[in-house]
Design an enzyme around this catalytic site. Sequence first.
Site, PDB file in Angstrom:
ATOM      1  N   GLU A   1       5.138   6.703  -1.851  1.00 26.44           N
ATOM      2  CA  GLU A   1       4.462   6.733  -3.145  1.00 26.44           C
ATOM      3  C   GLU A   1       4.635   8.075  -3.846  1.00 26.44           C
ATOM      4  OE1 GLU A   1      -0.062   6.158  -4.937  1.00 26.44           O
ATOM      5  OE2 GLU A   1       0.260   6.254  -2.779  1.00 26.44           O
TER       6      GLU A   1
ATOM      7  N   THR B   1      -7.269   7.402  -2.079  1.00 26.93           N
ATOM      8  CA  THR B   1      -7.383   8.863  -2.136  1.00 26.93           C
ATOM      9  C   THR B   1      -8.735   9.318  -2.682  1.00 26.93           C
ATOM     10  OG1 THR B   1      -5.006   8.880  -2.605  1.00 26.93           O
ATOM     11  CG2 THR B   1      -6.163  10.952  -2.848  1.00 26.93           C
TER      12      THR B   1
ATOM     13  N   ASP C   1       2.613   4.458   2.338  1.00 27.05           N
ATOM     14  CA  ASP C   1       1.513   4.927   1.492  1.00 27.05           C
ATOM     15  C   ASP C   1       0.760   5.946   2.339  1.00 27.05           C
ATOM     16  OD1 ASP C   1      -0.627   5.437  -0.131  1.00 27.05           O
ATOM     17  OD2 ASP C   1      -1.004   3.352  -0.654  1.00 27.05           O
TER      18      ASP C   1
ATOM     19  N   ASP D   1      -1.415  14.234   0.641  1.00 29.42           N
ATOM     20  CA  ASP D   1      -0.637  12.998   0.536  1.00 29.42           C
ATOM     21  C   ASP D   1       0.828  13.227   0.894  1.00 29.42           C
ATOM     22  OD1 ASP D   1      -1.905  10.574  -0.145  1.00 29.42           O
ATOM     23  OD2 ASP D   1      -2.373  11.314  -2.134  1.00 29.42           O
TER      24      ASP D   1
ATOM     25  N   ASP E   1       1.515  -0.449  -1.017  1.00 30.46           N
ATOM     26  CA  ASP E   1       0.144  -0.879  -0.719  1.00 30.46           C
ATOM     27  C   ASP E   1       0.096  -2.141   0.132  1.00 30.46           C
ATOM     28  OD1 ASP E   1      -1.411   1.028  -2.296  1.00 30.46           O
ATOM     29  OD2 ASP E   1      -0.605   0.019  -4.054  1.00 30.46           O
TER      30      ASP E   1
ATOM     31  N   ILE F   1      -1.810   8.254   2.030  1.00 28.45           N
ATOM     32  CA  ILE F   1      -3.274   8.176   2.107  1.00 28.45           C
ATOM     33  C   ILE F   1      -3.725   7.196   1.034  1.00 28.45           C
ATOM     34  CG2 ILE F   1      -5.476   9.398   1.931  1.00 28.45           C
ATOM     35  CD1 ILE F   1      -4.105  11.944   2.814  1.00 28.45           C
ATOM     36  N   ASP F   2      -3.996   5.966   1.436  1.00 27.03           N
ATOM     37  CA  ASP F   2      -4.466   4.958   0.485  1.00 27.03           C
ATOM     38  C   ASP F   2      -5.972   5.123   0.292  1.00 27.03           C
ATOM     39  OD1 ASP F   2      -3.909   2.562  -1.133  1.00 27.03           O
ATOM     40  OD2 ASP F   2      -5.235   1.565   0.284  1.00 27.03           O
TER      41      ASP F   2
END
Length: 390
Positions: free
Chosen positions: A79, A158, A153, A54, A307, A155-156
């Site tokens: 994030e 995860t 963001d 991330d 997000d 890696i949305d």
Amino acid sequence: MSDILRELLRVSEKAANIARACRQQEALFQLLIEEKKEGEKNKKFAVDFKTLADVLVQEVIKQNMENKFPGLEKTIFGEESNEFTNELGEKITLRLCPTEKETVELLSKVLNGNTLASEALAKVVHQDVAFTDPTLDSLEVTIPHDILGIWVDPIDSTYQYIKGSADVKPNHGIFPSGLQCVTILIGVYDIQTGVPLMGVINQPFVSQDLSTLRGTNIYSLPPLISKRNGSEPQGQLTGNTRSEEESSHVFSAVISTSEKETIKAALSRVCGDRIFRAAGAGYKSLCVVQGLVDVYIFSEDTTFKWDSCAAHAILRAMGGGMVDLKECLARNPERGLDLPQLVYHVENVGASGVDRWANKGGLIAYRSSKQLETFLSLLIQNLPPADTHR
């Protein structure tokens, strides 16, 4: 194409390469699998590998944008924190170093001397990406750089990334779970007004070779962003919005598996069986962008500015948007009040930590303002009074 938009697309694909490498390359994939099996931070490392992936993605996006556009470093937010403490109590700030060798040395401190994994990660981090998109080459975006803020963001979804299911079957084109739900989100907004201006949503695993899990597809919407300053949408997409006659038909919605029962019950009366569940806030928003559903609705306060900003910008350029659900339910449409669009420059008063940037009232993502008004009217009719005045 605007230099900044071109760079956003390029760094999103560079970030996607990192996400893919962590699943493709054996030295990195084993670290991901260890975490999947144990379900907790590996005590050997300064940071669990999931978080490392991330943060690396986020730092590559941030530092590439900062290098290309000096001055942006103060208005790029993500994030993840890039500061870690290892078992010896040493503070490590993860960053993209000037050379691949230096990045290897830094990653080795985080990964407890795992040279093979550190070298594999550093190689993909420093690998350049050439990006071309004929659809966007003719697009002009003349927004002053000094008013831009960026939410990232890295890696949305995860959990889906770690779980790694590649064989999930879609339901009416919508994947309920799996790697297809993983997205990299970059949203650009006006720091003075909070209005979203540009968005990039990258699906690293959207089209795959199942033997390598390599993503292969880049998809572009028609250029609908205002050439003037990006502040006014160009109107609704005529090819994908419903006609007057069709507006009386049942709506379709995508929701989270954790959605409240009262919302689900009301939606079932409004949408019938056209309610789809899917993982990932970014992916659910993308389902609206692509016209797979009419709305994405979420009543909880557990999505954040990173997000929603990217998809909101894209929907806005199409004539849609993203609104605060709680305010919509309390709003009296007969007074002619504007729809309460989400904004991206103001913290939540009295909140701390990540909650400062939560979408506290929930949200609805939509493609057409007219459709949204009709949908809200039907939803309110089918909700208990307590839910419409929360």
